[in-house]
Design an enzyme around this catalytic site. Structure first.
Site, short mmCIF file in Angstrom:
data_model
loop_
_atom_site.label_atom_id
_atom_site.label_comp_id
_atom_site.label_asym_id
_atom_site.label_seq_id
_atom_site.Cartn_x
_atom_site.Cartn_y
_atom_site.Cartn_z
N ASN A 9 -49.87 -28.25 -43.39
CA ASN A 9 -50.40 -29.60 -43.59
C ASN A 9 -50.79 -30.15 -42.23
O ASN A 9 -49.92 -30.54 -41.45
CB ASN A 9 -49.32 -30.47 -44.27
CG ASN A 9 -49.74 -31.91 -44.39
OD1 ASN A 9 -50.90 -32.26 -44.17
ND2 ASN A 9 -48.80 -32.77 -44.76
N TRP A 10 -52.08 -30.14 -41.96
CA TRP A 10 -52.55 -30.59 -40.64
C TRP A 10 -52.42 -32.11 -40.45
O TRP A 10 -52.61 -32.61 -39.36
CB TRP A 10 -54.00 -30.19 -40.43
CG TRP A 10 -54.23 -28.73 -40.18
CD1 TRP A 10 -53.30 -27.73 -40.20
CD2 TRP A 10 -55.48 -28.10 -39.85
NE1 TRP A 10 -53.90 -26.52 -39.92
CE2 TRP A 10 -55.24 -26.72 -39.70
CE3 TRP A 10 -56.79 -28.57 -39.67
CZ2 TRP A 10 -56.24 -25.82 -39.38
CZ3 TRP A 10 -57.78 -27.68 -39.37
CH2 TRP A 10 -57.51 -26.31 -39.21
N LYS A 11 -52.19 -32.81 -41.55
CA LYS A 11 -52.14 -34.28 -41.49
C LYS A 11 -53.41 -34.81 -40.81
O LYS A 11 -54.48 -34.21 -40.97
CB LYS A 11 -50.86 -34.75 -40.81
CG LYS A 11 -49.62 -34.12 -41.46
CD LYS A 11 -48.31 -34.72 -41.03
CE LYS A 11 -47.17 -34.01 -41.75
NZ LYS A 11 -45.86 -34.56 -41.42
N HIS A 94 -47.08 -36.99 -50.74
CA HIS A 94 -46.39 -36.77 -49.46
C HIS A 94 -45.69 -38.08 -49.08
O HIS A 94 -46.19 -39.17 -49.32
CB HIS A 94 -47.41 -36.36 -48.39
CG HIS A 94 -46.73 -35.87 -47.15
ND1 HIS A 94 -46.21 -36.73 -46.21
CD2 HIS A 94 -46.46 -34.61 -46.71
CE1 HIS A 94 -45.64 -36.01 -45.25
NE2 HIS A 94 -45.78 -34.73 -45.53
N GLU A 96 -45.49 -39.59 -46.41
CA GLU A 96 -46.30 -40.49 -45.58
C GLU A 96 -47.26 -41.31 -46.46
O GLU A 96 -47.56 -42.46 -46.15
CB GLU A 96 -47.06 -39.67 -44.52
CG GLU A 96 -46.11 -39.19 -43.43
CD GLU A 96 -46.46 -37.85 -42.81
OE1 GLU A 96 -47.60 -37.39 -42.96
OE2 GLU A 96 -45.57 -37.25 -42.18
N GLU A 167 -39.19 -32.30 -49.27
CA GLU A 167 -39.29 -32.67 -47.86
C GLU A 167 -38.39 -33.88 -47.59
O GLU A 167 -38.77 -35.02 -47.87
CB GLU A 167 -40.74 -33.05 -47.51
CG GLU A 167 -41.73 -31.93 -47.69
CD GLU A 167 -42.94 -32.12 -46.77
OE1 GLU A 167 -43.24 -31.17 -46.02
OE2 GLU A 167 -43.57 -33.19 -46.78
N GLY A 173 -41.12 -34.27 -38.85
CA GLY A 173 -41.64 -34.64 -37.54
C GLY A 173 -40.56 -35.10 -36.58
O GLY A 173 -40.84 -35.63 -35.51
N SER A 213 -39.81 -30.01 -40.22
CA SER A 213 -39.49 -29.32 -38.96
C SER A 213 -39.28 -27.82 -39.12
O SER A 213 -38.42 -27.22 -38.46
CB SER A 213 -38.27 -29.98 -38.28
OG SER A 213 -38.55 -31.33 -38.00
N GLY A 234 -45.75 -28.95 -41.07
CA GLY A 234 -46.58 -29.97 -40.43
C GLY A 234 -46.94 -29.55 -39.02
O GLY A 234 -47.82 -28.71 -38.80
P1 13P Z 1 -43.17 -31.33 -39.76
O1 13P Z 1 -43.21 -29.84 -40.01
O2 13P Z 1 -44.04 -31.76 -38.62
O3 13P Z 1 -41.78 -31.85 -39.71
O4 13P Z 1 -43.85 -31.99 -41.07
C1 13P Z 1 -43.43 -31.63 -42.31
C2 13P Z 1 -44.37 -32.19 -43.30
O5 13P Z 1 -44.43 -33.38 -43.50
C3 13P Z 1 -45.28 -31.25 -43.98
O6 13P Z 1 -45.94 -31.88 -45.02
#
Ligand code: 13P
Length: 248
Positions: A9-11, A94, A96, A167, A173, A213, A234
């Site tokens: 997930n590149w966000k 998600h 977020e 998650e 993150g 993470s 992420g």
């Molecule tokens: P990280 O791997 O940066 O913790 O993010 C996880 C995430 O939100 C994947 O959708």
């Protein structure tokens, strides 16, 4: 035997040229039939990344979608639009999006159903906050998210198309990973919820990822747990670490 699925997930990272160059650099190293590999770039990069992964086994994923078919919904993107550029997976709910864009389980459910109508696999995200974990309410929080996000979806689709991503918000993150045991405990619990909603056979087939993470140093342990069928990655999906995770 459930096939593992590892999604990046590149966000909101990488403009199209940079993302395309990165994919060109890693695509041969993540071209494998042993696990399903999915890359989820931003909307404006989907078409070019679709071309970049053409001819490989890597699949294209989107990070969001709208649940209406078309019309006056300024700024939104429909399922048909995603399908037209080769999207076969789409992240919904998600944390977020739940946190910053007020996405509710009801909205997540509508999006998941609309994706399934067009044969795109939803990756449905669930997970508790740190406060909920510390107050030991995480199981009821996650159960409600699973039940409400998957409401009224046919069991065949749950078994064969839907992916659930656990998650924990406190691990996203932050560099703070759930231990493999904590992650597995919740993925197992989610499978039990699916068994209660549908039946054992459906629960045995549904794929449940862990996200939060995930990095090369913990991927192997996490991905070898009994009830974890993949990872939603992420930060580490933006670097060569993604190659190492796919080849865990
Ligand atoms: P990280 O791997 O940066 O913790 O993010 C996880 C995430 O939100 C994947 O959708």
């Amino acid at each position: 035997m459930r096939k593992k699925i590892i999604a990046g997930n590149w966000k909101m990272n990488y403009c199209v040229n940079k993302g395309e160059a990165f994919v060109e650099e890693i695509k041969n190293s993540i071209n494998t039939d042993e696990v399903d590999v999915v890359i989820c770039p931003n909307f404006v990069s989907l078409d070019r990344i679709s071309d970049a992964i053409d001819g490989t086994s890597v699949k294209l994923g989107a990070q969001n979608v709208y649940f209406e078919d078309k019309g006056a919904y300024t700024g939104e993107t429909s399922v048909d639009m995603l399908a037209a550029v080769g999207v076969s997976y789409c992240i919904v709910g998600h944390s977020e999006r739940r946190q910053y864009f007020a996405e509710t389980d009801e909205i997540v459910n509508k999006k998941a159903k609309k994706l399934l109508e067009k044969d795109i696999c939803p990756i449905v995200c669930v997970g508790e906050t740190l406060e909920e974990r510390e107050s030991n309410t995480m199981f009821e929080v996650v159960e409600k998210e699973v039940r409400d996000s998957l409401a009224d979806i046919d069991k065949e689709l749950i078994a064969n198309k839907v992916v659930i991503a656990y998650e924990p918000i406190w691990a996203i993150g932050t560099g703070k990973t759930a231990t493999a045991e904590q992650a597995n405990e919740m993925c197992k619990f989610i499978r039990e919820v699916v068994a209660k909603m549908y039946d054992e056979a459906t629960a045995e087939k549904v794929r449940i990822q862990y996200g939060g993470s995930v990095k090369p140093s913990n991927a192997n342990e996490i991905l070898n747990m009994s009830d974890i069928d993949g990872a939603l990655v992420g930060g580490a999906s933006l670097t060569n670490d993604f190659v190492a995770i796919v080849n865990y």
